[in-house]
Scaffold this active site. Structure first.
Site, PDB file in Angstrom:
ATOM      1  N   LYS A  89       0.876  -1.339  -0.762  1.00  0.00           N
ATOM      2  CA  LYS A  89      -0.494  -0.039  -0.404  1.00  0.00           C
ATOM      3  C   LYS A  89       1.203   1.353  -0.580  1.00  0.00           C
ATOM      4  CE  LYS A  89      -4.116   1.933   0.173  1.00  0.00           C
ATOM      5  NZ  LYS A  89      -3.578   3.041  -0.930  1.00  0.00           N
ATOM      6  N   GLN A 110       7.638   4.450   3.690  1.00  0.00           N
ATOM      7  CA  GLN A 110       5.855   3.712   4.448  1.00  0.00           C
ATOM      8  C   GLN A 110       6.091   2.513   4.321  1.00  0.00           C
ATOM      9  OE1 GLN A 110       3.174   5.363   1.671  1.00  0.00           O
ATOM     10  NE2 GLN A 110       1.870   4.641   2.814  1.00  0.00           N
ATOM     11  N   LYS A 113       5.823   2.930   8.211  1.00  0.00           N
ATOM     12  CA  LYS A 113       4.643   4.023   8.445  1.00  0.00           C
ATOM     13  C   LYS A 113       3.375   3.111   8.720  1.00  0.00           C
ATOM     14  CE  LYS A 113       4.379   7.527   5.504  1.00  0.00           C
ATOM     15  NZ  LYS A 113       3.915   8.158   4.513  1.00  0.00           N
ATOM     16  N   LYS A 125       5.325   1.963  -3.355  1.00  0.00           N
ATOM     17  CA  LYS A 125       5.147   2.881  -3.441  1.00  0.00           C
ATOM     18  C   LYS A 125       5.526   3.033  -5.191  1.00  0.00           C
ATOM     19  CE  LYS A 125       4.290   7.119  -2.710  1.00  0.00           C
ATOM     20  NZ  LYS A 125       4.284   7.970  -1.298  1.00  0.00           N
ATOM     21  N   GLY A 164      -2.833   8.183  -4.579  1.00  0.00           N
ATOM     22  CA  GLY A 164      -1.820   9.340  -5.160  1.00  0.00           C
ATOM     23  C   GLY A 164      -0.978   9.564  -4.058  1.00  0.00           C
ATOM     24  N   ASP A 165      -0.360  10.500  -4.629  1.00  0.00           N
ATOM     25  CA  ASP A 165       0.131  11.515  -3.992  1.00  0.00           C
ATOM     26  C   ASP A 165       1.136  12.749  -5.193  1.00  0.00           C
ATOM     27  OD1 ASP A 165       2.576  11.097  -1.739  1.00  0.00           O
ATOM     28  OD2 ASP A 165       3.567  11.546  -3.796  1.00  0.00           O
ATOM     29  N   THR A 208      -4.591  13.233   5.513  1.00  0.00           N
ATOM     30  CA  THR A 208      -3.235  13.250   5.811  1.00  0.00           C
ATOM     31  C   THR A 208      -3.270  15.194   6.405  1.00  0.00           C
ATOM     32  OG1 THR A 208      -2.676  12.045   3.645  1.00  0.00           O
ATOM     33  CG2 THR A 208      -0.881  13.423   4.262  1.00  0.00           C
ATOM     34  N   ASN A 239      -2.591  19.095  -1.840  1.00  0.00           N
ATOM     35  CA  ASN A 239      -3.869  18.440  -1.183  1.00  0.00           C
ATOM     36  C   ASN A 239      -3.759  18.262   0.681  1.00  0.00           C
ATOM     37  OD1 ASN A 239      -3.803  15.074  -0.186  1.00  0.00           O
ATOM     38  ND2 ASN A 239      -5.867  15.833  -1.056  1.00  0.00           N
ATOM     39  N   SER A 382      -6.797   5.827   3.564  1.00  0.00           N
ATOM     40  CA  SER A 382      -7.029   4.905   2.635  1.00  0.00           C
ATOM     41  C   SER A 382      -7.489   2.629   3.383  1.00  0.00           C
ATOM     42  CB  SER A 382      -5.372   4.640   1.721  1.00  0.00           C
ATOM     43  OG  SER A 382      -5.722   5.660   1.056  1.00  0.00           O
TER      44      SER A 382
END
Ligand code: NDP
Length: 450
Positions: A89, A110, A113, A125, A164-165, A208, A239, A382
């Site tokens: 993820k 990630q 996290k 990622k 997304g990012d 976020t 964002n 998410s």
């Protein structure tokens, strides 16, 4: 040479020229000495060597046609780093700077996290060195379709679920989802950050930014303080930054800055959020137009930034929220923040502070929330979107926000308690790295040598 130094040196040899990736690895491994000393099993099981090597790295060609009929070619990536805790993820980034080093640093971060959220998600990622700026809607669609034409064979709702990012929002997720569905014939929760019309979750787009602000408030509450009434610096205008600003206002703080790749904006009275959202919708690079409405604001173009840092961090405030990109806050910026009375830094972006800047924050003993803890609200929500998709439910805004708050509190408590347990109270870099590592490492050991 210690075990950790040897691992880093071997990594530099086997994966040359990946500076951002080494930076992320060193930051984690530097924290692990106490846990490696206390439990021999991690070395015996070669956990560190296994963790720094992605389970799989996919690189692919993304050919597409622009509006003038010219063929363009970009490079696409998906790094499936670690699946010990669940399906891979992590987001997709579309930005011209994207390369293997940046995707690997993001994927590595990630893992920890996602572990800290306490949820069943592994780390991954991806992205492409595609620049969406100035591209028409039709070009964005053709690019997203071509990108998904390769990616679809590697992802799935129980294997790898991208989000997304930078440069990837609801529009891009929509085009990619459409292409996935067309190629596979399946309508399933393979991407998160989807539109609310067809499977998205309330609070995902806010998560976020909101989460980074909740995290700051938990750090301050632990010190008998709060965000209420505090002047706050925010970087970025995307964002994460926009919803950090929104939540700061809701908690009674005053966000006074934002920025983009062209410059920084400062407004002593507080950023006009309605205007900021409007400007970002109208054009991606027109922050300076803010002055047409608010002549008392100040705009500093990138050309006038201090040589050794970023103008956003040179304004005076008590709190800082870096929400733009990696290494956007230098050692000198960190020193300036401290000298100007900043008492809390909560990272909405991934690795926005350089290693030396982090040292300054730790040394000064301010409340410092590293990105892998402070910005985990996005990926956590998410996962809530995945849970809603799997159970065919849609939760209310309040329910998702409540879960987000709980998750951010748990992440803070986990990192804080772990830091104390291992002898560095208040050092959340240390606490987050050890707690994240332990959860992943123990799962890897139980799953055998794979
Ligand atoms: P967006 O694309 O929405 O916004 C990015 C913002 O940062 C834009 O204002 C952009 O300016 C600015 N920016 C990007 N690159 C640079 C640069 N090199 N120099 C200066 N400014 C820059 O992205 P997000 O808000 O989604 O992401 C921001 C950060 O948060 C990233 O580090 C991302 O990895 C991290 N993050 C995002 C999550 C999410 O849920 N979206 C989850 C966890 C972390 P411009 O428009 O001019 O390029």
């Amino acid at each position: 040479m210690t075990y950790i130094h040897k691992t880093i040196s071997d990594l530099k040899h086997s994966s040359p020229a990946q500076a951002e990736f080494y930076q992320a690895v060193e930051e984690v491994l530097d924290s692990l000495e106490p846990i490696l000393e206390s439990s021999a099993c991690y070395q015996q099981q070669a956990i560190i060597q296994r963790m720094v090597e992605p389970e799989r790295q996919i690189m692919f060609r993304v050919p597409w046609m622009d509006d003038n009929g010219n063929i363009q070619v970009n490079k696409g990536y998906r790094v499936e780093f670690n699946s010990a805790l669940g399906p891979y993820k992590g987001g997709l980034r579309f930005h011209p700077s994207v390369n293997a080093s940046i995707i690997k640093f993001l994927g590595f971060e990630q893992i920890f996290k996602n572990a800290l959220t306490g949820l069943a998600i592994g780390g991954g990622k991806g992205g492409a060195n595609f620049d969406p700026k100035g591209r028409s809607d039709a070009e964005i669609m053709r690019f997203c379709q071509s990108f998904m034409s390769e990616l679809y064979r590697h992802i799935g709702p129980t294997t790898d679920v991208p989000a997304g990012d930078i440069g990837v929002g609801a529009r891009e997720i929509g085009y990619m989802f459409g292409q996935y569905k067309r190629l596979t014939g399946r309508y399933e929760g393979v991407l998160t950050g989807k539109s609310l019309l067809w499977g998205g979750s309330l609070v995902r787009k806010e998560a976020t930014g909101y989460g980074a602000v909740y995290f700051a408030d938990y750090m301050l509450a632990d010190r008998g303080d709060s965000l209420k009434g505090k002047k706050c610096l925010v970087s970025g205008a995307g964002n994460v930054a926009i919803y950090a600003i929104e939540k700061l206002y809701q908690l009674g703080a005053v966000p006074v800055s934002c920025s983009d790749s062209r410059g920084a904006l400062y407004h002593e009275k507080g950023i006009d959020l309605v205007l900021l959202k409007q400007l970002k919708e109208e054009c991606s690079e027109c922050l300076d137009k803010y002055l047409e409405t608010h002549s008392d604001a100040k705009y500093v173009p990138v050309a006038d930034y201090p040589e050794d840092g970023n103008a956003v961090w040179r304004f005076t405030a008590e709190a800082a929220f870096p929400c733009a990109t990696q290494n956007e806050l230098s050692e000198t910026d960190a020193q300036a923040l401290i000298a100007n009375g900043c008492v809390v830094v909560s990272e909405g972006a991934n690795m926005p502070s350089t290693a030396k800047a982090v040292d300054v924050f730790i040394e000064a003993k301010i409340a410092y929330g590293p990105g892998k803890a402070a910005n985990a609200g996005g990926v956590a929500t998410s996962q809530l979107e995945m849970a809603q998709n799997a159970s065919m439910q849609s939760w209310t805004f309040e329910k998702v926000d409540e879960r987000l708050k709980e998750i951010m509190k748990n992440i803070f408590d986990t990192a804080n308690n772990t830091a104390t347990e291992f002898g560095q109270p208040g050092n959340l870099v240390f606490g987050a790295n050890i707690a994240g590592f332990k959860r992943v490492a123990d799962a890897m050991i139980e799953q055998g040598i794979v």
